[in-house]
Enzyme design. Structure first.
Site, PDB file in Angstrom:
ATOM      1  N   ASP A  22      49.709 122.152 -18.953  1.00 46.78           N
ATOM      2  CA  ASP A  22      50.560 121.081 -18.941  1.00 46.78           C
ATOM      3  C   ASP A  22      51.566 121.576 -20.458  1.00 46.78           C
ATOM      4  O   ASP A  22      51.936 122.699 -20.740  1.00 46.78           O
ATOM      5  CB  ASP A  22      50.630 119.938 -19.179  1.00 46.78           C
ATOM      6  CG  ASP A  22      51.946 118.672 -17.822  1.00 46.78           C
ATOM      7  OD1 ASP A  22      53.024 119.444 -18.180  1.00 46.78           O
ATOM      8  OD2 ASP A  22      51.251 119.155 -16.743  1.00 46.78           O
ATOM      9  N   HIS A  86      55.684 115.252 -20.637  1.00 47.88           N
ATOM     10  CA  HIS A  86      55.258 115.011 -19.938  1.00 47.88           C
ATOM     11  C   HIS A  86      53.338 115.701 -19.579  1.00 47.88           C
ATOM     12  O   HIS A  86      53.493 115.175 -18.774  1.00 47.88           O
ATOM     13  CB  HIS A  86      55.462 116.783 -18.758  1.00 47.88           C
ATOM     14  CG  HIS A  86      55.753 116.682 -17.173  1.00 47.88           C
ATOM     15  ND1 HIS A  86      54.276 117.502 -17.070  1.00 47.88           N
ATOM     16  CD2 HIS A  86      56.074 116.854 -16.488  1.00 47.88           C
ATOM     17  CE1 HIS A  86      54.301 117.547 -16.026  1.00 47.88           C
ATOM     18  NE2 HIS A  86      55.420 117.351 -14.934  1.00 47.88           N
ATOM     19  N   SER A 375      54.124 114.979  -9.862  1.00 48.78           N
ATOM     20  CA  SER A 375      53.119 115.539 -11.798  1.00 48.78           C
ATOM     21  C   SER A 375      52.126 114.363 -11.793  1.00 48.78           C
ATOM     22  O   SER A 375      51.944 114.712 -12.610  1.00 48.78           O
ATOM     23  CB  SER A 375      54.623 115.903 -12.410  1.00 48.78           C
ATOM     24  OG  SER A 375      55.417 116.867 -12.525  1.00 48.78           O
TER      25      SER A 375
END
Length: 583
Positions: A22, A86, A375
Site C-alpha cells: 500500500d 491510505h 480499499s
C-alpha cells in the site's frame, strides 16, 4: 461481521504475518503498539529497510519501500512511512490492535481494532503521490513471498481490467499462490457500472464493499427553519450560526473561462473564490468537496443556511453493497463469478497518517479517519483470511477462499438488483469460516489447466506462472471445471444454455459425515447434481460430483444455489446464469 473482541482466537495468531502492499504506514499509531508482543516469529526472513524516520517493532516486524522515478511528490517520505493515510488505514483494519476512545473529531467514538489484532505486520510501500508502478508491485510481491508472509493484502487496482498476463497484481498473486499465500484484493470503485470489477484472477480473493450497521448523517437547516439530512460526514461545527448561501451556477470562475453550466457542479477550479468565500454553496451534483473548499466556501449542500456536525444513527438495511463498489460480470473470464464476496467498506474508522490532513485545504490532523471504498473492505477480508489461517496453517489459498465464500451470509437482490454480480457469494462471516465442513481446493496445476483451456498461449501462461508451464491434453481444462466455490454460465440474450461443471470437495469437518445436496433452482434454471449424497470416512478425504445447469436466458440473470448439508455444516455456492454483451 459478528467479529467482536470476545471471539475465539488461535494460539498461533501472533505467528501470522500479513503483508500490506500500500502507501506505507504511520508506525507511531497506537494501533501498532507492540506492548505484550513476544519475539518476532522465527519463520520471518524479512527486514526493516533502514530509514532516518522509520522504526519497526514487534508488531510492525518489517518494512520496505519501492520507488520508481517520477512516482513521488514533494510531500512523500522516501521511506516506508505513509504520507497519505491510505496504507495506515488499511493496515490497522486488517491487523491493528485495540485502541479505546478512537474517533474522527468525536465522530464514531469507541474502541477500534483490526481483524487479527495479535498478528504481525510487514509493510511494503508500493504507492506514492503519483502512482503505483508495476515494477514496484512485482518487486514487493517477490520480497513478501521470500520474507515469509502468510497473507497478502492489496487495496490497489487499475481503473480498467487487464488480462492476467498484462496485470502485475495477477502475476504477483499467482507467484504468491504457488508458495501457499492468498492475496486479498479490492474489487474496485467503478460501480455500479456492469463489468467494472477489477483484480479478477481466479487465484485471488476479490472483495466488494458493503455498508455497516451504522450510518453517519448531517443535518442542514434552512432559513425558514426546515431541517433536512443527508448521508455525509461533516467534522466542522458551525454552532448553529446562519450563513448566506450561493448557487454554484451564479459563481463561475470567469478568470479561467468557466461558464455557469459548469460551475453549478462545483468542480475544482470552477468557482469564483471571491463570490463564495464565507458562504455555503448549493451544488447541483458533484463527486467531492475539493472545488468548494479550495474556493473558500464553508461547505456544500442543497440551499441552506447552516450545517450541523455529523451524528451517528443505525443503518437498518445493512449490509448491502454500496453503489460505488465495482460490479460483475467478470470482464476477463465471463464464467468465473467475480467479486467473490463482500465485506464492510463504507464509513470505516481506522488509523490515519498524521502527515495527512482530513480534507483538501484543511490544516487539521487526526490519528483516526473515516473513509469508504473497496480499499476498506479488502483488509476486512484480509483479516478474516488471516483468522482462518491461524486455525488452519496448512490450508492452501484456495481452501481459505473457499471457506470464506461458502460460509458467507446470503444476500438477496432486494437491495442490490445486480445480485451476485454485486456481492458474489455473500457477506463475509469470519467466525463460521473456521469450520466450513468442506472446501473446494485448487493449486498451480489447476490454474494452468484453466489458462490452457481458455486458449492462452504458452508464452503468456509462462508470463503469469514464471516457469516452463505448457499445455497438453492432460493440462487442457475448461473454465467450468476449475474447482471454484461458485458456478457461473453466460450466453447471449434470448438463448438457452447448458453447462456441465466438475467439482471436488475435501472434507475438513467431521471425520464420518454424509452431505446431501440441497438445490435452489428458480424458474428458468434447471440444476442437477450427481451424486446427490457425498459420504466421507475421514478428514482430508475427497469426493467429486457433477453439476449440470440449464438456463433459459432472457435479458437478465437467474440466480440459484447448491448447498451441501450434513446437518451441521451448510456449504453454499451461488449458481448464476446471465446474458452477457461482452461475449
Amino acid at each position: 461481521m459478528g467479529f467482536n473482541k470476545k471471539m475465539k482466537t488461535s494460539i498461533i495468531e501472533s505467528d501470522i504475518i500479513i503483508g500490506m502492499l500500500d502507501t506505507g504506514v504511520w508506525p507511531e499509531s497506537e494501533s501498532f503498539n507492540d506492548t505484550g508482543f513476544g519475539p518476532i516469529p522465527k519463520k520471518w526472513k524479512g527486514t526493516c529497510q533502514k530509514s532516518a524516520n522509520f522504526t519497526c517493532n514487534n508488531k510492525i516486524i518489517g518494512a520496505r519501500y519501492y520507488l520508481t522515478d517520477g512516482d513521488n511528490g514533494p510531500e512523500d517520505f522516501i521511506s516506508p512511512r505513509d504520507a497519505e493515510g491510505h496504507g495506515t488505514h488499511t493496515t490497522s483494519t486488517a491487523a491493528g490492535g485495540l485502541v479505546s476512545q478512537a474517533s474522527l473529531f468525536g465522530i464514531a467514538k469507541g474502541t477500534v481494532r483490526g481483524g487479527v489484532p495479535s498478528a504481525r505486520i510487514a509493510v511494503y510501500k508500493i504507492c506514492w503521490s503519483y502512482g503505483c508502478s508495476d515494477e514496484g508491485i512485482l518487486a514487493a510481491f517477490d520480497d513478501a513471498i521470500a520474507d515469509g508472509v502468510d497473507i497478502i493484502s492489496l487495496s490497489v487496482g487499475s481503473f480498467i481490467p487487464f488480462d492476467y498476463f498484462e496485470d502485475s497484481i495477477a502475476i504477483g498473486a499467482f507467484h504468491a499462490m504457488k508458495k501457499g499465500i492468498l492475496t486479498s484484493n479490492s474489487a474496485g470503485n467503478g460501480g455500479p457500472t456492469p463489468g467494472s470489477v477489477v483484480n479478477v484472477s481466479p487465484w485471488s480473493l476479490t472483495v466488494a464493499a458493503s455498508t455497516i450497521d451504522r450510518k453517519f448523517v448531517t443535518k442542514v437547516k434552512l432559513g425558514n427553519g426546515q431541517i433536512y439530512e443527508g448521508a455525509t460526514i461533516n467534522t466542522f461545527d458551525l454552532k448553529g450560526k446562519m450563513y448566506p448561501f450561493i448557487y454554484g451556477g451564479d459563481a463561475p470562475n470567469l478568470t479561467l473561462g468557466v461558464a455557469s453550466e459548469f460551475s453549478r457542479y462545483c468542480y475544482p477550479g470552477a468557482l469564483n473564490a471571491t463570490l463564495v468565500k464565507g458562504k455555503i454553496v448549493f451544488c447541483e451534483y458533484f463527486t467531492d468537496y475539493e472545488g468548494v473548499l479550495e474556493a473558500g466556501a464553508l461547505g456544500a449542500v442543497n440551499p441552506t443556511a447552516t450545517i450541523f456536525k455529523t451524528s451517528q444513527d443505525n443503518n437498518q438495511f445493512a449490509p448491502f453493497v454500496v453503489s460505488f463498489s465495482s460490479r460483475g460480470p467478470n470482464p476477463i473470464t465471463a464464467d468465473i463469478l467475480k467479486p467473490d464476496l463482500t465485506a464492510p467498506g463504507v464509513d470505516i474508522l481506522a488509523a490515519w497518517s498524521e502527515a495527512s490532513t482530513v480534507t483538501e485545504d484543511d490544516t487539521r490532523r487526526t490519528r483516526y479517519n473515516i473513509i469508504s471504498g473497496t480499499s476498506m473492505s479488502c483488509p476486512h477480508a484480509t483479516g478474516a483470511a488471516a483468522y482462518v489461517k491461524s486455525f488452519h496453517p496448512t490450508w492452501s489459498p484456495a481452501a481459505i477462499r473457499s471457506a470464506l465464500m461458502t460460509t458467507a451470509i446470503p444476500m438477496t437482490s432486494n437491495n442490490n438488483i445486480e445480485g451476485e454480480h454485486a456481492y458474489g457469494a455473500g457477506h463475509i462471516n469470519p467466525l463460521q469460516a473456521t469450520d466450513p465442513g468442506l472446501v473446494y481446493d485448487a493449486g498451480e496445476i489447476d490454474y494452468v489447466k484453466f489458462l490452457c483451456g481458455q486458449g492462452y498461449t504458452i508464452a503468456n501462461i509462462q508470463l503469469i506462472s514464471g516457469n516452463s508451464s505448457s499445455c497438453s491434453e492432460e493440462t487442457d481444462g475448461t473454465v467450468w471445471d476449475l474447482n471454484y466455490p461458485s458456478f457461473a454460465l453466460s450466453s447471449t440474450p434470448g438463448k438457452s444454455i447448458t453447462r456441465v461443471f466438475h467439482r471436488t470437495v475435501t472434507n475438513v469437518g467431521s471425520a464420518v459425515s454424509n452431505y446431501r445436496a440441497v438445490v435452489n433452482a428458480p424458474p428458468g434454471l434447471i440444476i442437477q447434481v450427481q451424486p446427490s449424497v457425498l459420504s466421507f470416512e475421514y478428514v482430508g478425504q475427497q469426493q467429486s460430483f457433477v453439476v449440470t445447469v440449464g438456463a433459459e436466458l432472457g435479458n437478465s440473470m437467474i440466480s440459484g444455489s447448491l448447498i451441501w448439508d450434513d446437518g451441521v455444516h451448510q456449504v453454499k455456492s451461488p449458481i448464476v446464469a446471465y446474458t452477457s454483451i461482452m461475449l
